[in-house]
Design a protein around this motif. Structure first.
Motif, PDB file in Angstrom:
ATOM      1  N   UNK A 237       0.912  -1.108  -0.032  1.00  0.00           N
ATOM      2  CA  UNK A 237      -0.050  -0.037  -0.065  1.00  0.00           C
ATOM      3  C   UNK A 237       0.825   1.413   0.018  1.00  0.00           C
ATOM      4  N   UNK A 238       2.055   1.284   0.804  1.00  0.00           N
ATOM      5  CA  UNK A 238       2.875   2.392   0.794  1.00  0.00           C
ATOM      6  C   UNK A 238       3.412   2.794  -0.421  1.00  0.00           C
ATOM      7  N   UNK A 239       4.151   1.588  -1.181  1.00  0.00           N
ATOM      8  CA  UNK A 239       4.618   1.849  -2.231  1.00  0.00           C
ATOM      9  C   UNK A 239       3.417   2.347  -3.699  1.00  0.00           C
ATOM     10  N   UNK A 292      -5.578   7.409   0.430  1.00  0.00           N
ATOM     11  CA  UNK A 292      -5.220   7.421   1.707  1.00  0.00           C
ATOM     12  C   UNK A 292      -5.970   7.546   2.793  1.00  0.00           C
ATOM     13  N   UNK A 293      -7.094   8.185   2.546  1.00  0.00           N
ATOM     14  CA  UNK A 293      -8.326   8.599   3.538  1.00  0.00           C
ATOM     15  C   UNK A 293      -9.012   7.225   3.833  1.00  0.00           C
ATOM     16  N   UNK A 297      -9.804   0.287   4.333  1.00  0.00           N
ATOM     17  CA  UNK A 297     -10.288  -0.671   3.320  1.00  0.00           C
ATOM     18  C   UNK A 297      -9.066  -0.953   2.201  1.00  0.00           C
ATOM     19  N   UNK A 298      -8.166  -0.029   1.965  1.00  0.00           N
ATOM     20  CA  UNK A 298      -7.290  -0.430   1.312  1.00  0.00           C
ATOM     21  C   UNK A 298      -6.352  -1.470   1.413  1.00  0.00           C
ATOM     22  N   UNK A 299      -6.150  -1.259   2.851  1.00  0.00           N
ATOM     23  CA  UNK A 299      -5.239  -2.420   3.506  1.00  0.00           C
ATOM     24  C   UNK A 299      -5.969  -3.791   3.569  1.00  0.00           C
ATOM     25  N   UNK A 300      -7.212  -3.792   3.636  1.00  0.00           N
ATOM     26  CA  UNK A 300      -7.921  -4.921   3.499  1.00  0.00           C
ATOM     27  C   UNK A 300      -8.258  -5.639   2.170  1.00  0.00           C
ATOM     28  N   UNK A 301      -8.226  -4.718   1.025  1.00  0.00           N
ATOM     29  CA  UNK A 301      -8.317  -5.335  -0.396  1.00  0.00           C
ATOM     30  C   UNK A 301      -6.942  -5.914  -0.701  1.00  0.00           C
ATOM     31  N   UNK A 302      -5.935  -4.966  -0.306  1.00  0.00           N
ATOM     32  CA  UNK A 302      -4.539  -5.503  -0.413  1.00  0.00           C
ATOM     33  C   UNK A 302      -4.146  -6.976   0.148  1.00  0.00           C
ATOM     34  N   UNK A 303      -4.704  -6.910   1.368  1.00  0.00           N
ATOM     35  CA  UNK A 303      -4.585  -8.357   2.130  1.00  0.00           C
ATOM     36  C   UNK A 303      -5.164  -9.550   1.351  1.00  0.00           C
ATOM     37  N   UNK A 304      -6.342  -9.092   0.987  1.00  0.00           N
ATOM     38  CA  UNK A 304      -7.103 -10.204   0.021  1.00  0.00           C
ATOM     39  C   UNK A 304      -6.525 -10.615  -1.141  1.00  0.00           C
ATOM     40  N   UNK A 424       3.898   7.575   3.857  1.00  0.00           N
ATOM     41  CA  UNK A 424       2.613   6.817   3.629  1.00  0.00           C
ATOM     42  C   UNK A 424       2.947   5.515   4.512  1.00  0.00           C
ATOM     43  N   UNK A 425       4.101   4.779   4.832  1.00  0.00           N
ATOM     44  CA  UNK A 425       4.390   3.855   5.772  1.00  0.00           C
ATOM     45  C   UNK A 425       3.726   4.239   6.966  1.00  0.00           C
TER      46      UNK A 425
END
Length: 433
Positions: A237-239, A292-293, A297-304, A424-425
């Motif tokens: 996500x950070x990248x 980023x707001x 949700x972005x972390x969850x999508x990325x994990x999946x 962003x990290x």
């Protein structure tokens, strides 16, 4: 009566040959002198190993992992494969000790990016020990690898063997982290990959060819206990957010992204297969998801998505590469086709590559020279990607390397990207503002 042939007069045994795997062949087809395909590893130690003992330990480590002792075999133009020729020992000295000086580390990094060990001499790797002017009595081991033949994790395994032989202490790999998810990930909806992805916007290109690099040490990002995402997901996500921010600053309209992620399923013990052993998957992001707001949700999508892609069985470079390297026509013809296709599909090449080594699995304990307290890796960064992000963690710290094509970015651009990455990290951590 048959005469007995004297051993000295017998012809030397023909070296054993191994056909190039798919990854090696594709890399061999696309070599460019101006941007060598090197992998750089630097290992920081608090002390300085004895030179002769280091030479002997690394030489013995090469013999204990004989697959690294190889060179490209000569062949006729109409041959259908490139082949590796396995050797009994190194063809050239592998370990060297450049002179000390205030710019010794800088010069070693430049060499690691600009001078690939030749494929014509065994092994296609070199080790330099450089006195560290930034740490009294300290040293840095620089491993430079020709990526056509080998990858970073394989060579780190060889270095761990050398550390054990040098220091006499156990350098067995630590147990991998325990994952809470099941072995099979559920099906996940992925954004369409039919549109060309975003690429890193040009900054201030330099006139000289090759790659530039910047390294940094950062805190490992925090996570709350029980969250579904990993540190690797936070780095992904950070990248993505770093590049989205950079592209906005340079007037690029939002576009979907695809980030290439190496997946390494090999064991880390002494039996680890040596070579290019990772497979590549592409993690997709729709343009509107890179917000980023909406971090949770972005972390969850990325994990999946990363879980689903890791669990899917797939050839190292996909089915297309396996078909392209089938030995049905001379390899020289396939090389021309591969180079043409690489240029034609440039707009569809992924946005960047994120290679997260994770926690370095070996203590890299060199006895009287001490245990490694920092390890950096970097991967090649040729256009059209033009930027790669490589991370590893040692002693509770995250070691980041940004590497870029000088035809796209400058050292100042790299410093700004580093600042964006750090911002962003931190934003992926719990309690962020």
């Amino acid at each position: 009566m048959t005469a007995v042939q004297h051993p000295a007069s017998r012809p030397a045994a023909t070296p054993r040959r191994v056909p190039f795997p798919v990854v090696d062949e594709v890399a061999r087809h696309c070599l460019q002198e101006e941007e060598p395909e090197t992998v750089h590893i630097e290992v920081h130690l608090p002390g300085q190993p004895d030179r002769q003992r280091l030479r002997e330990a690394f030489g013995e480590a090469l013999r204990r992992h004989p697959r690294i002792l190889m060179r490209e075999a000569a062949g006729r133009w109409y041959r259908r494969r490139y082949e590796w020729e396995l050797t009994d020992g190194p063809d050239v000295p592998v370990v060297s000790f450049p002179p000390p000086g205030p710019d010794a580390l800088k010069h070693a990094r430049v060499r690691a990016l600009a001078e690939a060990p030749p494929l014509s001499a065994s092994p296609p790797i070199r080790l330099e020990m450089v006195e560290n002017p930034e740490v009294a009595g300290g040293s840095v081991l620089f491993l430079t690898i020709n990526h056509t033949a080998l990858d970073g994790p394989a060579c780190l395994r060889v270095l761990a063997t050398a550390a054990e032989l040098y220091g006499g202490r156990d350098n067995s790999p630590a147990a991998p982290p325990v994952r809470t998810e099941g072995s099979e990930a559920p099906a996940v909806d992925m954004p369409s990959s039919w549109a060309p992805p975003a690429h890193v916007a040009a900054g201030t290109p330099e006139r000289s060819p090759g790659n530039g690099m910047l390294i940094a040490e950062l805190p490992v990002p925090r996570r709350e206990k029980g969250v579904p995402y990993t540190v690797n997901d936070q780095l992904m996500v950070t990248t993505a957010l770093m590049i989205a921010h950079w592209n906005r600053e340079h007037g690029k309209a939002p576009r979907p992204m695809r980030i290439t992620m190496p997946v390494d399923d090999r064991p880390r013990g002494a039996e680890m297969p040596i070579g290019n052993g990772t497979r590549l998957v592409e993690v997709p992001f729709a343009a509107e998801e890179l917000d980023a707001s909406r971090m949770d949700e972005l972390l969850r999508l990325t994990s999946e998505r990363t879980r689903a892609l890791k669990s899917a069985e797939r050839p190292q470079l996909g089915h297309g590469a396996a078909l392209l390297t089938a030995p049905v026509v001379p390899v020289a013809w396939r090389a021309a086709v591969t180079r043409g296709l690489r240029k034609a599909v440039g707009p569809w090449t992924s946005t960047t590559l994120l290679s997260n080594i994770g926690r370095v699995p070996y203590p890299l304990d060199f006895g009287d020279a001490g245990r490694a307290h920092a390890v950096w890796f970097s991967a090649p960064a040729r256009v059209p990607r033009g930027l790669t992000v490589t991370t590893a963690s040692t002693a509770g710290r995250l070691h980041l390397a940004l590497r870029w094509s000088k035809s796209l970015l400058s050292a100042g651009d790299g410093a700004h990207l580093r600042d964006l990455f750090e911002h962003y990290l931190h934003a992926t951590e719990p309690g962020r503002s």
